[in-house]
Design an enzyme around this catalytic site. Structure first.
Site, mmCIF file in Angstrom:
data_model
loop_
_atom_site.group_PDB
_atom_site.id
_atom_site.type_symbol
_atom_site.label_atom_id
_atom_site.label_comp_id
_atom_site.label_asym_id
_atom_site.label_seq_id
_atom_site.Cartn_x
_atom_site.Cartn_y
_atom_site.Cartn_z
ATOM 1 N N LYS A 208 6.085 -4.401 -4.115
ATOM 2 C CA LYS A 208 7.528 -4.298 -3.949
ATOM 3 C C LYS A 208 7.954 -4.245 -2.487
ATOM 4 O O LYS A 208 8.956 -4.806 -2.091
ATOM 5 C CB LYS A 208 8.032 -3.059 -4.667
ATOM 6 C CG LYS A 208 9.539 -3.017 -4.687
ATOM 7 C CD LYS A 208 10.058 -2.228 -5.830
ATOM 8 C CE LYS A 208 11.539 -2.416 -5.963
ATOM 9 N NZ LYS A 208 11.915 -3.771 -6.405
ATOM 10 N N GLU B 238 17.674 -17.084 -8.485
ATOM 11 C CA GLU B 238 17.170 -15.752 -8.779
ATOM 12 C C GLU B 238 16.606 -15.710 -10.209
ATOM 13 O O GLU B 238 15.588 -15.076 -10.461
ATOM 14 C CB GLU B 238 18.284 -14.706 -8.586
ATOM 15 C CG GLU B 238 17.976 -13.303 -9.038
ATOM 16 C CD GLU B 238 16.764 -12.665 -8.365
ATOM 17 O OE1 GLU B 238 16.238 -13.204 -7.379
ATOM 18 O OE2 GLU B 238 16.328 -11.600 -8.867
ATOM 19 N N LYS C 260 12.824 -14.574 -11.184
ATOM 20 C CA LYS C 260 12.526 -13.494 -12.139
ATOM 21 C C LYS C 260 11.488 -13.955 -13.145
ATOM 22 O O LYS C 260 10.545 -13.240 -13.455
ATOM 23 C CB LYS C 260 13.779 -13.058 -12.918
ATOM 24 C CG LYS C 260 14.747 -12.120 -12.284
ATOM 25 C CD LYS C 260 14.253 -10.759 -11.905
ATOM 26 C CE LYS C 260 13.482 -10.756 -10.646
ATOM 27 N NZ LYS C 260 14.012 -10.499 -9.396
ATOM 28 N N ASN D 292 -1.595 2.116 5.632
ATOM 29 C CA ASN D 292 -0.696 1.062 5.171
ATOM 30 C C ASN D 292 -0.320 0.248 6.404
ATOM 31 O O ASN D 292 0.235 0.802 7.347
ATOM 32 C CB ASN D 292 0.551 1.675 4.534
ATOM 33 C CG ASN D 292 1.637 0.635 4.284
ATOM 34 O OD1 ASN D 292 1.340 -0.546 4.128
ATOM 35 N ND2 ASN D 292 2.875 1.084 4.242
ATOM 36 N N GLY D 293 -0.641 -1.048 6.374
ATOM 37 C CA GLY D 293 -0.308 -1.899 7.515
ATOM 38 C C GLY D 293 -1.473 -2.816 7.841
ATOM 39 O O GLY D 293 -2.346 -3.037 6.994
ATOM 40 N N GLU E 30 7.879 -14.651 -11.424
ATOM 41 C CA GLU E 30 7.119 -13.530 -10.859
ATOM 42 C C GLU E 30 6.546 -12.601 -11.914
ATOM 43 O O GLU E 30 5.517 -11.992 -11.696
ATOM 44 C CB GLU E 30 7.913 -12.771 -9.788
ATOM 45 C CG GLU E 30 9.138 -12.043 -10.253
ATOM 46 C CD GLU E 30 9.912 -11.398 -9.092
ATOM 47 O OE1 GLU E 30 9.360 -11.189 -8.007
ATOM 48 O OE2 GLU E 30 11.106 -11.095 -9.298
ATOM 49 N N TRP F 40 -2.696 -2.718 -1.725
ATOM 50 C CA TRP F 40 -2.372 -4.136 -1.911
ATOM 51 C C TRP F 40 -3.215 -4.865 -0.881
ATOM 52 O O TRP F 40 -2.993 -4.745 0.323
ATOM 53 C CB TRP F 40 -0.886 -4.380 -1.667
ATOM 54 C CG TRP F 40 -0.455 -5.764 -2.028
ATOM 55 C CD1 TRP F 40 -0.083 -6.220 -3.269
ATOM 56 C CD2 TRP F 40 -0.345 -6.894 -1.151
ATOM 57 N NE1 TRP F 40 0.249 -7.545 -3.205
ATOM 58 C CE2 TRP F 40 0.098 -8.000 -1.930
ATOM 59 C CE3 TRP F 40 -0.582 -7.101 0.202
ATOM 60 C CZ2 TRP F 40 0.315 -9.269 -1.394
ATOM 61 C CZ3 TRP F 40 -0.377 -8.366 0.745
ATOM 62 C CH2 TRP F 40 0.076 -9.434 -0.053
ATOM 63 N N ARG G 173 3.935 -0.233 -4.784
ATOM 64 C CA ARG G 173 3.624 -0.767 -3.451
ATOM 65 C C ARG G 173 2.300 -1.538 -3.431
ATOM 66 O O ARG G 173 1.956 -2.165 -2.436
ATOM 67 C CB ARG G 173 3.544 0.374 -2.432
ATOM 68 C CG ARG G 173 4.771 1.243 -2.392
ATOM 69 C CD ARG G 173 4.622 2.331 -1.361
ATOM 70 N NE ARG G 173 4.599 1.766 -0.040
ATOM 71 C CZ ARG G 173 5.686 1.530 0.696
ATOM 72 N NH1 ARG G 173 6.871 1.843 0.226
ATOM 73 N NH2 ARG G 173 5.577 1.006 1.886
ATOM 74 N N HIS H 50 17.379 -37.076 -9.401
ATOM 75 C CA HIS H 50 16.700 -37.615 -8.221
ATOM 76 C C HIS H 50 15.229 -37.208 -8.183
ATOM 77 O O HIS H 50 14.591 -37.281 -7.137
ATOM 78 C CB HIS H 50 17.423 -37.163 -6.946
ATOM 79 C CG HIS H 50 18.833 -37.676 -6.879
ATOM 80 N ND1 HIS H 50 19.120 -39.002 -6.728
ATOM 81 C CD2 HIS H 50 20.024 -37.043 -7.010
ATOM 82 C CE1 HIS H 50 20.435 -39.177 -6.741
ATOM 83 N NE2 HIS H 50 21.008 -37.991 -6.916
ATOM 84 N N CYS I 220 0.835 -1.191 0.000
ATOM 85 C CA CYS I 220 0.000 0.000 0.000
ATOM 86 C C CYS I 220 0.877 1.251 0.000
ATOM 87 O O CYS I 220 1.889 1.308 0.687
ATOM 88 C CB CYS I 220 -0.940 0.081 1.198
ATOM 89 S SG CYS I 220 -2.105 -1.277 1.288
HETATM 90 C C1 G6P Z 1 9.145 -8.314 -2.372
HETATM 91 C C2 G6P Z 1 9.643 -7.791 -3.690
HETATM 92 C C3 G6P Z 1 10.977 -8.431 -4.045
HETATM 93 C C4 G6P Z 1 11.961 -8.230 -2.907
HETATM 94 C C5 G6P Z 1 11.414 -8.725 -1.583
HETATM 95 C C6 G6P Z 1 12.299 -8.307 -0.419
HETATM 96 O O1 G6P Z 1 8.790 -9.640 -2.506
HETATM 97 O O2 G6P Z 1 8.705 -8.027 -4.716
HETATM 98 O O3 G6P Z 1 11.478 -7.827 -5.218
HETATM 99 O O4 G6P Z 1 13.128 -8.925 -3.214
HETATM 100 O O5 G6P Z 1 10.128 -8.157 -1.341
HETATM 101 O O6 G6P Z 1 12.300 -6.910 -0.353
HETATM 102 P P1 G6P Z 1 13.454 -6.048 0.290
HETATM 103 O O7 G6P Z 1 12.999 -4.626 0.125
HETATM 104 O O8 G6P Z 1 13.554 -6.459 1.723
HETATM 105 O O9 G6P Z 1 14.701 -6.335 -0.462
#
Ligand code: G6P
Length: 608
Positions: A603, A481, A485, A99-100, A488, A75, A27, A504, A2
């Site tokens: 994010k 990673e 990518k 937000n929260g 997501e 969100w 956000r 396995h 949010c």
């Molecule tokens: C969310 C974001 C990711 C990020 C993760 C951790 O899931 O979508 O891109 O890696 O949070 O966020 P931070 O700000 O702690 O790196």
């Protein structure tokens, strides 16, 4: 999670709020809304809708002279995605953005008998009803806020309008981030982060937890819960609006992928002195690195995968035990650390709630916590014993790219420093490695030039249901990673596998045409890796090979070969990461998706 913004001043609030919300959309983007004083009189109007900020524009008035209002992009946590559940929430005299999470919303509803006043399924509306309950008693905004926060359990950043107080905005927070700014020529702002108002001012302060903030066109007053005045500590943002705009790129993600070489240079240069790692400018003394018995890296998401690379690198080179902990697991497990343990907390935003709470727990066991954080003065940065800021600039795309590679680069430098401090690395060895790291931005530029080739090959991926990323050692860690990518932003199920482990179980999922991204950059296991690749190729997988070979024409190994510049094995992670990011990005774009705003994600994750 949010985004919130509030503005009161000389400009038309609706424009300021909606422009700010569009920059906070990373956000959350389930629904959006604004509340403002209509015609600047004691009358609050609300416009809100399910959907994105662009949808909000279409339900707002074309002309709106109001100069004071609050805005929110959501969100969803409590209650589905609907216009009713969208913020702001209005109860009686109060309009609230949040937000929260109010954890005890049910108990509050019962205690104050608020049930009849609620229309939505949200915890936030309970907060609005509670504030209204107290405000109705004496019409004192600060007293209502003080009484309300004394009842609320959970995390919150609240922006509040009281109907009979046009031109005024009130705010308070616990855990959830909030910054504020004031310029006498423009007015006063609150927001989840500075990108929301960077167009108007670059001087801001972090709102202290449990401080009551009152904004008016004439300034901002901050006081603690006892009514004592607080003097905010102003800071200046070291980037401008262009850093938070697409700058000609179709998406933020692609822009941020291209920004990586510069971001790494900016991050490592201040930490290198005379060819050796040096964190003195960050205030980290040499003593911090001495006598470390083990290292624990704590993070979430991409930052955790950066930690995986860092851990593999430090453990392999220095023989120091390194554990990587998922923050949400660490905080509810029994930490096996003590004063000789170094804890490295990694977070782009510095606000991820699980990472923050894990840090707080780790601090009970050791005084050696160090965070690697991108957002200045964020909670994790402030609460860790030491902080090493990455200088990636604002990362807006939800899928992290440049934050990841700068985190990895920082961990490499920390590893060199630990190696020197423990006598496990000689000065010459450290110098060689620092030189190799300094050369990486140029090599990443070379890899970025493969963009069109990657774009072409992703046409083979867009119809896939599954994809596999395989590698050994560091390559396996980068593969994790890479898989994240892809999944997501393209919604293709993707898994990373240690190549030797395939047989396995996972190899049973390989069938004709399944994309396998095979990373073979670790020379000691190169032949083994090629054998593993042949195993999937023999089962008709579509293999994209990433390796340092000049060219591989053997059809029994791969369908497509991406040859990366020849650098020492450990440093190939930077080049491979760029290719994996481009594969994810172009697959998403090829499927007609928006890589910047993937479904269900946000994010900054400020809820557990
Ligand atoms: C969310 C974001 C990711 C990020 C993760 C951790 O899931 O979508 O891109 O890696 O949070 O966020 P931070 O700000 O702690 O790196």
């Amino acid at each position: 999670m949010c985004g919130i913004i509030g503005y009161t001043g000389k400009l038309e609030a609706q424009n300021v709020l909606i422009d700010g919300l569009s920059r906070l959309e990373y956000r959350g983007y389930d629904s959006a809304g604004i509340a403002y004083f209509r015609e600047n009189i004691a009358h609050i109007s609300i416009r809100k809708t399910a959907g994105k900020v662009k949808d909000l524009r279409s339900v707002c008035d074309k002309v709106n002279p109001s100069t004071c209002g609050i805005g929110h992009t959501r969100w969803a946590t409590h209650g589905g995605v609907s216009t009713t559940n969208a913020h702001p929430h209005r109860v009686g005299q109060v309009a609230l953005i949040h937000n929260g999470i109010i954890e005890n919303y049910a108990a509050i509803t019962e205690k104050f008998n608020l049930g009849d006043e609620l229309q939505s399924e949200t915890d936030t509306e309970v907060g609005a009803a509670l504030l209204n309950h107290f405000y109705s008693q004496d019409h004192d905004p600060k007293s209502a806020i003080r009484k309300a926060v004394a009842e609320i359990k959970g995390s919150f950043a609240f922006g509040i309008l009281f109907e009979d107080r046009p031109g005024e905005i009130y705010a308070v927070r616990n855990v959830s981030p909030m910054v504020a700014a004031y310029d006498p020529e423009i007015g006063a702002f609150i927001a989840s982060d500075v990108t929301a108002f960077i167009e108007h001012t670059n001087r801001y302060f972090v709102v202290p937890e449990y401080a009551v903030v009152a904004l008016s066109p004439n300034g901002i007053e901050v006081e603690d819960l006892k009514g004592q005045k607080l003097t905010p500590e102003f800071m200046t943002v070291d980037w401008d609006l262009t850093a938070a705009e697409k700058d000609g790129y179709p998406h933020f993600m692609l822009k941020e992928i291209h920004e990586q070489p510069a971001a790494i240079t900016q991050t490592i240069t201040p930490r290198i002195a005379d060819g050796l790692p040096d964190f003195s400018q960050d205030g980290v003394s040499d003593a911090f690195f001495e006598g470390v018995r083990d290292v624990t890296i704590i993070a979430c998401g991409t930052a955790m995968y950066a930690g995986m690379v860092g851990a593999e690198f430090i453990q392999n080179h220095l023989g120091l035990p390194v554990t990587v902990s998922i923050a949400s697991e660490f905080r509810y497990a029994r930490p096996v650390i003590d004063k000789d343990s170094m804890v490295i907390v990694v977070s782009q935003s510095g606000e991820t709630i699980d990472t923050l709470e894990a840090l707080r727990l780790a601090k009970k066991y050791t005084d050696r916590t160090l965070s690697i954080v991108n957002v200045k003065a964020s909670s994790i940065a402030r609460e860790s014993h030491y902080v090493v800021y990455t200088h990636a600039g604002p990362e807006i795309a939800v899928a992290s790219t440049k934050a990841y590679t700068v985190q990895v680069a920082t961990m490499f430098l920390l590893g060199f420093k630990l190696g020197l401090a423990s006598g496990r690395l000689t000065e010459d060895e450290a110098r060689d490695r620092v030189a190799a790291l300094k050369a990486m931005p140029a090599h990443m530029e070379e890899v970025l030039a493969y963009e069109n080739q990657v774009k072409e090959l992703t046409s083979r991926m867009i119809n896939a249901h599954d994809a596999f990323y395989i590698g050994r050692g560091l390559d396996y860690r980068v593969a994790m990673e890479g898989a994240l990518k892809l999944k997501e932003i393209s919604y293709i199920h993707a898994e990373a596998y240690a190549a030797g482990e395939l047989k396995h179980g996972t190899i049973s999922l390989i069938e004709k045409g399944v994309p396998v991204i095979a990373i073979a950059n670790q020379q000691p296991v190169y032949e083994k890796m090629i054998s593993n690749i042949r195993e999937v190729k023999a089962r008709d997988a579509f293999v994209i090979l990433i390796s340092k070979d000049k060219a591989v024409h053997d059809p029994s190994i791969c369908n497509v070969h991406l040859s990366i510049p020849d650098v020492p094995d450990d440093f190939t992670v930077f080049e491979t990461a760029v290719l994996c990011q481009l594969i994810g990005y172009y697959t998403s774009v090829g499927k007609g998706l928006d890589p910047d705003q993937p479904r269900n994600l946000a994010k900054s994750v400020t809820v557990e």
